[in-house]
Scaffold this active site. Structure first.
Site, short mmCIF file in Angstrom:
data_model
loop_
_atom_site.label_atom_id
_atom_site.label_comp_id
_atom_site.label_asym_id
_atom_site.label_seq_id
_atom_site.Cartn_x
_atom_site.Cartn_y
_atom_site.Cartn_z
N SER A 147 -16.89 21.93 -66.00
CA SER A 147 -16.06 23.02 -66.52
C SER A 147 -16.57 23.41 -67.89
O SER A 147 -17.30 22.65 -68.54
CB SER A 147 -14.60 22.53 -66.63
OG SER A 147 -13.81 23.41 -67.40
N TYR A 160 -7.53 17.31 -69.02
CA TYR A 160 -8.56 17.99 -68.24
C TYR A 160 -9.88 18.02 -69.01
O TYR A 160 -10.94 17.72 -68.44
CB TYR A 160 -8.09 19.41 -67.94
CG TYR A 160 -9.00 20.21 -67.04
CD1 TYR A 160 -9.02 20.00 -65.66
CD2 TYR A 160 -9.84 21.20 -67.56
CE1 TYR A 160 -9.84 20.75 -64.82
CE2 TYR A 160 -10.66 21.96 -66.74
CZ TYR A 160 -10.65 21.73 -65.37
OH TYR A 160 -11.48 22.46 -64.55
#
Length: 266
Positions: A147, A160
């Protein structure tokens, strides 16, 4: 001499975790069109059935299994079953993941651990299960869905970002440990992708204006648009193919240029 056949996945078996829909489904569809046999899992039977219907609608004969990627025993059983029923896995895409958008001071340790367990421990567990088969075959490709949060922080995504940052380093470590066995481990770092999950953030407001978050993303992206799952297909095929045999430990960011851009001057 370079040949375009190096991009072919003909005869390869690809396991894409959590690929009933979304980014995982798009990558699996691209692999099938490149010639690979598709194997996927999801957390429950309903999602696996949903995925099977979606693949069938695309004319793809996929193999779907129920498996929790955080359960090491279940993952080992899955890989053994796939090897028996389909064949040894050539390509693994660690796609299964979750995000919990909770301010850090309001987030419980239990919620933090759950995100880490799925987004980081899961890829470790599944990779560990498939690598022995890849070593025996003499080749393998592992693609971790990282990501932009592997590089950046942002409010409400502490778990995250921690998981995806760890996944970037797991990618490099798998490269370091198993590169001599002709196993390449790389990552794909998607930017902001237009999916059903992000649709509410792109809704036109009652006054006809863009959603504030939509405005923020467009302003931060040199491409001036959200990405689509299709934008990830080419990079995913490249990293799974023989064309990337000397690419290892790299994270390919497919983000429309966000990470290269400081933003417009006010």
């Amino acid at each position: 001499m370079f040949e375009m056949s190096k991009f072919s996945l003909e005869g390869k078996i690809a396991l894409i975790t959590g690929a009933s829909y979304g980014i995982g489904f798009a990558i699996a569809t691209a692999y099938a069109k490149a010639g690979a046999t598709i194997v996927f899992n999801d957390i429950n039977e309903a999602l696996v059935e949903k995925g099977m219907e979606a693949y069938k609608a695309e004319g793809i004969e996929a193999h779907g299994y129920v498996c929790d990627v955080t359960n090491e025993d279940a993952v080992n059983e899955l890989v053994a079953k796939v090897e028996k029923e389909v064949g040894t896995i050539d390509i693994l895409v660690n796609n299964a993941g979750i995000i919990k958008r909770i301010p850090m001071l309001e987030m419980s340790a239990k919620d933090f651990r759950q995100v880490i367990d799925i987004d980081l421990n899961g890829p470790f567990i599944v990779s560990k299960a498939v690598i022995p088969g890849m070593i025996k075959k003499g080749h393998g490709k592992i693609i971790n869905i990282c990501s932009m949060m592997s590089e950046l922080g942002r409010e409400t995504v502490s778990a995250y970002a921690a998981a995806k940052g760890g996944l970037k380093m797991l990618t490099r470590n798998i490269c370091s440990e198993f590169g001599e066995h002709n196993i390449q481990c790389n990552g794909i770092g998607p930017g902001y992708i237009a999916t059903p999950q992000t649709a509410p953030l792109r809704e036109i407001q009652p006054d006809g204006s863009r959603h504030p978050f939509d405005q923020f993303i467009i302003a931060k992206t040199p491409a001036a648009r959200w990405g689509t799952p299709d934008d990830l297909m080419g990079p995913a095929v490249f990293l799974a193919s023989d064309a990337s045999d000397f690419v290892n430990g790299h994270v390919l960011y497919v983000d429309g240029g966000i990470l290269a851009y400081i933003g417009k001057q006010p």
